[in-house]
Write a protein that holds these residues in place. Structure first.
Motif: not given
Ligand code: PGA
Length: 250
Positions: A16-30
């Protein structure tokens, strides 16, 4: 309608924690202004939070699998209604890992497709030959049979909710990629096969993704082929820089 899609299949990765981290990174980078549909497919337990997290973004959420029954005594399984109810409208079906490790046959997949469509879900239908099939020059036959047995019972109108993902099994997670020419050759064959069964409108409208070791350094060339409408990305979807680079390669 045929359009560009890049979908990330996270498989059994990210808590769950890693999912949130990756989603935040994607929101910032995509990129938010590209003419490509972006999809991520986290594990079942993180789908609801992913839907919430991505609500105001251009990133859509898909499930990696689904059971064919409406409900019932199927311990450990997830239904279409459960997915729809948390806002998941797309499901990946027929991934080669489901076919190989969970013995999902074309007949079973056909019934999963029916259930998904009945619930107005969109299906990303995966198929592709194994290495031994290609070595025996049977790859076109295998792919034609998978389409025939998994999808060709559908009516023409159903195809608006079908996305195809050609994934040669020998290229998945192996670092071995089909050459852009091999991908184009097969995608063209797939479109021709659909044309023969359903006619030109369906064949021209269906998006056909390529999957199998797509990485930032090979994405552009693969995506440049006329019958390749995007990618289904495994390993490289777990790294936000790599996934963003692949999306930008379209
Ligand atoms: P891969 O996986 O990109 O790691 O090869 C593709 C897939 O399984 O969809």
């Amino acid at each position: 309608m045929r359009h560009k899609i890049v979908a990330g299949n996270w498989k059994m990765h990210k808590n769950a924690e890693e999912t949130e981290d990756l989603l935040n990174e994607l929101i910032a980078k995509l990129p938010s202004d590209v003419a490509v549909e972006i999809i991520v497919a986290p594990t079942f337990v993180n789908l609801a939070s992913a839907v919430d997290h991505l609500e105001f973004t251009n990133i859509d959420v898909a499930a990696q699998n689904m059971h064919q029954a409406e409900s019932g005594a199927f311990t450990g399984e997830i239904s279409a209604d459960m997915l729809k109810n948390i806002g998941v409208n797309t499901v990946i079906l027929g991934h080669s890992e489901r076919r190989a490790y969970f013995h999902e046959s074309d007949a079973l997949l056909a019934s999963k497709v029916n259930t998904a469509l009945k619930h107005d879900m969109r299906v990303i239908f995966c198929f592709g030959e194994e290495l031994k099939d290609r070595q025996a020059h049977q790859h076109f036959n295998i792919v034609e049979n998978q389409l025939n047995d998994g999808l060709f019972h559908l009516e023409t109108k159903d195809w608006v909710n079908i996305v195809l993902a050609y994934e040669p099994v020998w290229a998945i997670g192996t670092g071995e990629t089909a050459t852009p020419e091999q991908a184009q050759e097969m995608h063209h064959f797939i479109r021709e096969t659909i044309n023969a069964k359903y006619g030109g409108d369906v064949a021209e409208d269906v998006s056909i993704l390529y999957g199998g070791s797509v990485k930032p350094d090979n994405a552009k060339e693969i995506f440049s082929k006329p019958d390749v409408d995007g990618g289904l990305i495994g390993g490289a979807a777990l790294n936000s820089d790599h996934f963003a680079a692949i999306v930008n390669a379209i």
